[in-house]
Scaffold this motif. Sequence first.
Motif, PDB file in Angstrom:
ATOM      1  N   PRO A 123      -4.379  -0.760  -3.221  1.00 55.36           N
ATOM      2  CA  PRO A 123      -3.525  -1.732  -2.537  1.00 55.36           C
ATOM      3  C   PRO A 123      -3.501  -3.083  -3.272  1.00 55.36           C
ATOM      4  O   PRO A 123      -4.348  -3.351  -4.105  1.00 55.36           O
ATOM      5  CB  PRO A 123      -4.212  -1.881  -1.174  1.00 55.36           C
ATOM      6  N   CYS A 160      -6.062   2.952   0.197  1.00 56.09           N
ATOM      7  CA  CYS A 160      -5.176   2.070   0.971  1.00 56.09           C
ATOM      8  C   CYS A 160      -5.476   2.192   2.468  1.00 56.09           C
ATOM      9  O   CYS A 160      -5.491   1.184   3.186  1.00 56.09           O
ATOM     10  CB  CYS A 160      -3.712   2.420   0.713  1.00 56.09           C
ATOM     11  N   GLN A 165       0.823  -1.200   0.000  1.00 53.85           N
ATOM     12  CA  GLN A 165       0.000   0.000   0.000  1.00 53.85           C
ATOM     13  C   GLN A 165       0.863   1.259   0.000  1.00 53.85           C
ATOM     14  O   GLN A 165       2.075   1.190   0.141  1.00 53.85           O
ATOM     15  CB  GLN A 165      -0.923  -0.024   1.224  1.00 53.85           C
TER      16      GLN A 165
END
Length: 119
Positions: free
Chosen positions: A97, A15, A8
């Motif tokens: 992410p 994220c 991330q």
Amino acid sequence: MSEILFIQYPKCGTCRKAAKWLKENSIDVESRDISIDNPTEKELSEWIPKSELPISKFFNTSGLIYKEQNLKEKVKTASEKELIKILASNGMVVKRPIIVTPAFVLVGFDEQLWSEKLK
């Protein structure tokens, strides 16, 4: 050490939302900041097939570098090897992410999909 790798960018809202979801669901992950430690060509070569997604889904299409370098056109014409090289060159080019497990790879935060795969 967790078997789940959570890649991330701490300043990314999506994220942060994903990290909060992981914590709320008590899912233990090893976190990695993509801006400091971007994925290598070897990692990407393993993750792309595991994700069952086309390589184009690994690009951060809303990122500045994507737009500046006109990667939209490159993604259409470049070979997979060239695209992996571009992705490995700068973590900010990579969509995030990313969840990496021994069995599968998830790209982007989709709460329903994450629930199905991680719970």
